[in-house]
Design a protein around this motif. Sequence first.
Motif, PDB file in Angstrom:
ATOM      1  N   TRP A 171       3.597  12.846  -4.579  1.00  9.82           N
ATOM      2  CA  TRP A 171       2.157  12.905  -4.324  1.00  9.82           C
ATOM      3  C   TRP A 171       1.933  12.949  -2.819  1.00  9.82           C
ATOM      4  O   TRP A 171       2.370  12.045  -2.102  1.00  9.82           O
ATOM      5  N   PRO A 172       1.268  14.000  -2.316  1.00  8.05           N
ATOM      6  CA  PRO A 172       0.985  14.063  -0.885  1.00  8.05           C
ATOM      7  C   PRO A 172       0.079  12.906  -0.452  1.00  8.05           C
ATOM      8  O   PRO A 172      -0.816  12.492  -1.188  1.00  8.05           O
ATOM      9  N   VAL A 173       0.325  12.407   0.751  1.00  2.13           N
ATOM     10  CA  VAL A 173      -0.493  11.347   1.342  1.00  2.13           C
ATOM     11  C   VAL A 173      -1.199  11.963   2.545  1.00  2.13           C
ATOM     12  O   VAL A 173      -0.554  12.570   3.410  1.00  2.13           O
TER      13      VAL A 173
ATOM     14  N   GLY B 142       2.473  12.272   4.849  1.00  5.94           N
ATOM     15  CA  GLY B 142       3.770  12.117   4.201  1.00  5.94           C
ATOM     16  C   GLY B 142       3.632  12.316   2.715  1.00  5.94           C
ATOM     17  O   GLY B 142       2.666  12.922   2.251  1.00  5.94           O
ATOM     18  N   VAL B 143       4.608  11.798   1.982  1.00  6.26           N
ATOM     19  CA  VAL B 143       4.583  11.895   0.523  1.00  6.26           C
ATOM     20  C   VAL B 143       4.973  10.554  -0.091  1.00  6.26           C
ATOM     21  O   VAL B 143       5.707   9.772   0.513  1.00  6.26           O
ATOM     22  N   LEU B 144       4.470  10.326  -1.265  1.00 10.26           N
ATOM     23  CA  LEU B 144       4.857   9.165  -2.058  1.00 10.26           C
ATOM     24  C   LEU B 144       5.608   9.694  -3.265  1.00 10.26           C
ATOM     25  O   LEU B 144       5.114  10.574  -3.968  1.00 10.26           O
TER      26      LEU B 144
ATOM     27  N   THR C  70       0.848  -1.190   0.000  1.00  8.99           N
ATOM     28  CA  THR C  70       0.000   0.000   0.000  1.00  8.99           C
ATOM     29  C   THR C  70       0.886   1.244   0.000  1.00  8.99           C
ATOM     30  O   THR C  70       2.103   1.153   0.195  1.00  8.99           O
ATOM     31  N   VAL C  71       0.279   2.376  -0.163  1.00  9.11           N
ATOM     32  CA  VAL C  71       1.000   3.644  -0.123  1.00  9.11           C
ATOM     33  C   VAL C  71       1.698   3.803   1.231  1.00  9.11           C
ATOM     34  O   VAL C  71       2.811   4.318   1.310  1.00  9.11           O
ATOM     35  N   ALA C  72       1.066   3.336   2.302  1.00  8.08           N
ATOM     36  CA  ALA C  72       1.673   3.431   3.635  1.00  8.08           C
ATOM     37  C   ALA C  72       3.017   2.713   3.691  1.00  8.08           C
ATOM     38  O   ALA C  72       3.917   3.133   4.432  1.00  8.08           O
ATOM     39  N   ASP C  73       3.178   1.658   2.920  1.00  8.10           N
ATOM     40  CA  ASP C  73       4.444   0.917   2.893  1.00  8.10           C
ATOM     41  C   ASP C  73       5.557   1.705   2.196  1.00  8.10           C
ATOM     42  O   ASP C  73       6.732   1.428   2.415  1.00  8.10           O
ATOM     43  N   ALA C  74       5.189   2.659   1.368  1.00  2.00           N
ATOM     44  CA  ALA C  74       6.188   3.346   0.540  1.00  2.00           C
ATOM     45  C   ALA C  74       6.333   4.829   0.841  1.00  2.00           C
ATOM     46  O   ALA C  74       7.277   5.453   0.375  1.00  2.00           O
ATOM     47  N   MET C  75       5.420   5.389   1.621  1.00  3.65           N
ATOM     48  CA  MET C  75       5.483   6.840   1.818  1.00  3.65           C
ATOM     49  C   MET C  75       6.631   7.239   2.735  1.00  3.65           C
ATOM     50  O   MET C  75       7.093   6.472   3.564  1.00  3.65           O
ATOM     51  N   ASP C  76       7.094   8.457   2.512  1.00  5.93           N
ATOM     52  CA  ASP C  76       8.158   9.045   3.312  1.00  5.93           C
ATOM     53  C   ASP C  76       7.586  10.226   4.083  1.00  5.93           C
ATOM     54  O   ASP C  76       6.640  10.876   3.614  1.00  5.93           O
TER      55      ASP C  76
ATOM     56  N   ALA D 156       7.421   8.875  -6.968  1.00  5.83           N
ATOM     57  CA  ALA D 156       7.339   7.909  -8.064  1.00  5.83           C
ATOM     58  C   ALA D 156       8.541   6.984  -8.044  1.00  5.83           C
ATOM     59  O   ALA D 156       8.418   5.774  -8.286  1.00  5.83           O
ATOM     60  N   GLU D 157       9.691   7.528  -7.713  1.00  2.00           N
ATOM     61  CA  GLU D 157      10.917   6.724  -7.671  1.00  2.00           C
ATOM     62  C   GLU D 157      10.810   5.608  -6.631  1.00  2.00           C
ATOM     63  O   GLU D 157      11.140   4.450  -6.904  1.00  2.00           O
ATOM     64  N   ARG D 158      10.340   5.934  -5.440  1.00  2.00           N
ATOM     65  CA  ARG D 158      10.216   4.921  -4.375  1.00  2.00           C
ATOM     66  C   ARG D 158       9.159   3.881  -4.729  1.00  2.00           C
ATOM     67  O   ARG D 158       9.352   2.691  -4.513  1.00  2.00           O
ATOM     68  N   ALA D 159       8.031   4.328  -5.252  1.00  2.51           N
ATOM     69  CA  ALA D 159       6.967   3.393  -5.631  1.00  2.51           C
ATOM     70  C   ALA D 159       7.455   2.419  -6.692  1.00  2.51           C
ATOM     71  O   ALA D 159       7.259   1.205  -6.577  1.00  2.51           O
ATOM     72  N   THR D 160       8.113   2.935  -7.705  1.00  2.00           N
ATOM     73  CA  THR D 160       8.631   2.097  -8.787  1.00  2.00           C
ATOM     74  C   THR D 160       9.644   1.090  -8.254  1.00  2.00           C
ATOM     75  O   THR D 160       9.613  -0.092  -8.613  1.00  2.00           O
ATOM     76  N   HIS D 161      10.524   1.557  -7.384  1.00  2.00           N
ATOM     77  CA  HIS D 161      11.545   0.676  -6.819  1.00  2.00           C
ATOM     78  C   HIS D 161      10.919  -0.452  -6.000  1.00  2.00           C
ATOM     79  O   HIS D 161      11.262  -1.620  -6.173  1.00  2.00           O
ATOM     80  N   LEU D 162       9.987  -0.118  -5.112  1.00  2.00           N
ATOM     81  CA  LEU D 162       9.357  -1.152  -4.286  1.00  2.00           C
ATOM     82  C   LEU D 162       8.566  -2.152  -5.107  1.00  2.00           C
ATOM     83  O   LEU D 162       8.567  -3.335  -4.821  1.00  2.00           O
ATOM     84  N   LEU D 163       7.871  -1.671  -6.119  1.00  2.00           N
ATOM     85  CA  LEU D 163       7.103  -2.575  -6.960  1.00  2.00           C
ATOM     86  C   LEU D 163       8.024  -3.500  -7.772  1.00  2.00           C
ATOM     87  O   LEU D 163       7.678  -4.636  -8.048  1.00  2.00           O
ATOM     88  N   ALA D 164       9.193  -2.997  -8.130  1.00  2.00           N
ATOM     89  CA  ALA D 164      10.129  -3.813  -8.909  1.00  2.00           C
ATOM     90  C   ALA D 164      10.803  -4.898  -8.077  1.00  2.00           C
ATOM     91  O   ALA D 164      11.086  -5.976  -8.596  1.00  2.00           O
ATOM     92  N   VAL D 165      11.043  -4.636  -6.794  1.00  2.00           N
ATOM     93  CA  VAL D 165      11.754  -5.619  -5.969  1.00  2.00           C
ATOM     94  C   VAL D 165      10.836  -6.512  -5.171  1.00  2.00           C
ATOM     95  O   VAL D 165      11.302  -7.487  -4.574  1.00  2.00           O
ATOM     96  N   THR D 166       9.534  -6.234  -5.155  1.00  2.00           N
ATOM     97  CA  THR D 166       8.594  -7.061  -4.403  1.00  2.00           C
ATOM     98  C   THR D 166       8.193  -8.271  -5.236  1.00  2.00           C
ATOM     99  O   THR D 166       7.718  -8.115  -6.358  1.00  2.00           O
TER     100      THR D 166
END
Length: 141
Positions: free
Chosen positions: A114-116, A125-127, A16-22, A129-139
């Motif tokens: 993107w604000p969360v 926090g914020v999400l 979820t976004v919560a897993d990736a937000m900073d 695109a770089e973090r989302a893409t990275h997490l989706l690629a390694v999961t």
Amino acid sequence: MTTHSLEAAPRGHGLTVADAMDPCDYHISDDSTVDQAVDILRSAHVEYLLVRDHNGRCEGLVTRAGLHPFLTRSWYTERTAISAVAHQRGPFAWPTLGLALAAIAMRVRRLTVWPVVDEAGYILGVLTAERATHLLAVTPT
């Protein structure tokens, strides 16, 4: 009867976004001036600021690139409120939104950040695109 296979599910389907937000440490009030925003961006060496309204709820996001026309510093920037400047406004991401769906939404809207917010509209926090893409690629799927 419909069957669903794990192979058909998108990568990172359980994230979820919560897993990736900073966290976002830099906020500015919507009645602050463009000059104040530019000062914060420069001194903090950040590319964006979250904008909050007078109640503390997320109003949007202003970027260094969005304020570029105002960087020359004139009498106009001293009097112009952030709320009068074009900046990214809602809808915002929420923590329970699926990360794969959020990544698609960011790609469609061409967002790099993107604000969360919570259900009341307060900044969590914020999400990126770089973090989302990275997490989706390694999961794993």
